[in-house]
Design an enzyme around this catalytic site. Structure first.
Site, PDB file in Angstrom:
ATOM      1  N   ALA A 136      -2.539 -10.958  -1.240  1.00 45.22           N
ATOM      2  CA  ALA A 136      -1.443 -11.704  -1.853  1.00 45.22           C
ATOM      3  C   ALA A 136      -0.194 -11.680  -0.985  1.00 45.22           C
ATOM      4  CB  ALA A 136      -1.136 -11.135  -3.237  1.00 45.22           C
ATOM      5  N   ASP A 137       0.065 -10.555  -0.329  1.00 42.96           N
ATOM      6  CA  ASP A 137       1.257 -10.452   0.522  1.00 42.96           C
ATOM      7  C   ASP A 137       1.187 -11.417   1.698  1.00 42.96           C
ATOM      8  OD1 ASP A 137      -0.897  -8.973   1.536  1.00 42.96           O
ATOM      9  OD2 ASP A 137       0.386  -7.499   2.519  1.00 42.96           O
ATOM     10  N   ASN A 184       0.819  -1.216   0.000  1.00 37.74           N
ATOM     11  CA  ASN A 184       0.000   0.000   0.000  1.00 37.74           C
ATOM     12  C   ASN A 184       0.851   1.263   0.000  1.00 37.74           C
ATOM     13  OD1 ASN A 184      -2.853  -0.978   0.270  1.00 37.74           O
ATOM     14  ND2 ASN A 184      -1.949  -2.027   2.031  1.00 37.74           N
TER      15      ASN A 184
END
Length: 286
Positions: A108-109, A9
């Site tokens: 996803a992280d 982010n």
């Protein structure tokens, strides 16, 4: 060489692997307004500083929690390197059994970090990522992603506090010697850092208790993990700053043979990458 890209982010982390070794890594800010050409130029500059060229890259994998920049990065990789990145998401092999009600909701992280922690350090484990948000992921001994929780990030909490108060300003995030602050600066530092240390410790205890995984080791990543770890009391068993990049390498090795990720060029064109078949055809028609 393999290029791994993690889009968060706030920051984009990139690394280059030569075989099994991470030879270089970089970090840049996420800028939604950046074009694919600008991103390509930044990559070219970073690579050049380490004597790496686009021609050296023969594979790319990317995870992202910021969809607004995905196309830009994918297009830059296709245009300048000649490879469309493998994207971490539905359909990719992870080796984890995701027990989420809706597996598509898992960032996803979080998947990448969990894959790396389980593969490198074994299970059961609790994976903590100190990023824009602080995420906790619980992995069983059998490689089941059981879920977890999300808390504010340390810097995010600090910025929110400062932006919503009239007389508080940003301070350096360092751990004060005592929780009894005698200046505004030390009061903020103590409240944020000791407060987050307590938050992390309590959540870890609750995750272990409710799951019955009392022996779950804690694997942490993210630059701010050291603020929690350096308090004299060991809360985090393992701190691995490169955990996400390592997870991307693991996922590439598992998926490269099943997902298209091959160089598609032959000779260099004016942009310094190699020509596609379409480029060659256009040249022949001139």
């Amino acid at each position: 060489m393999l290029l791994v890209i993690d889009v968060g982010n706030t920051n984009i982390k990139m690394g280059v692997y030569n075989g099994g070794k991470l030879v270089q890594s970089w970090r840049m800010s996420v800028k939604v307004e950046r074009t694919s050409d600008e991103f390509g130029a930044v990559m070219s500059s970073l690579f050049a500083g380490k004597n790496i060229t686009f021609a050296d890259i023969d594979g790319v994998i990317m995870s992202s929690v910021c969809p607004s920049v995905n196309y830009t990065i994918e297009h830059a990789c296709e245009y300048y390197i000649g490879i469309r990145p493998i994207s971490v998401g539905m359909g990719i092999k992870t080796g984890l059994d995701v027990k989420y009600t809706n597996p598509q909701e898992v960032g996803a992280d979080r998947i990448v970090n969990s894959v790396a922690a389980y593969k490198l350090y074994g299970g059961p484990c609790i994976v903590v990522d100190f990023g824009t948000a602080t995420t906790f992921n619980l992995i069983s001994e059998r490689g089941e992603f059981l879920g977890g929780c999300i808390a504010p990030g340390i810097k995010s909490a600090m910025e929110s506090l400062v932006n919503n108060t009239a007389r508080l300003t940003n301070v350096e995030l360092t751990r004060p010697e005592t929780i009894v602050g005698r200046t505004t600066e030390s009061n903020l530092q103590a409240g944020i850092i000791y407060g987050f240390t307590g938050l992390v410790k309590y959540i870890i205890e609750k995750l272990r208790g409710e799951s019955g995984l009392a022996n779950a080791k804690v694997v942490a990543t993210g630059g701010l993990s050291q603020l929690v770890q350096t308090g004299g009391e060991k809360i985090l068993d393992i701190v691995d700053r490169s955990l996400t990049l390592k997870g991307l390498k693991i996922l590439y090795d598992v998926n490269a043979g099943t997902v298209g990720n091959k160089k598609r060029y032959g000779a260099e064109n004016r942009h310094g990458h190699e020509k596609t078949d379409a480029d060659k055809h256009a040249d022949a028609m001139k």
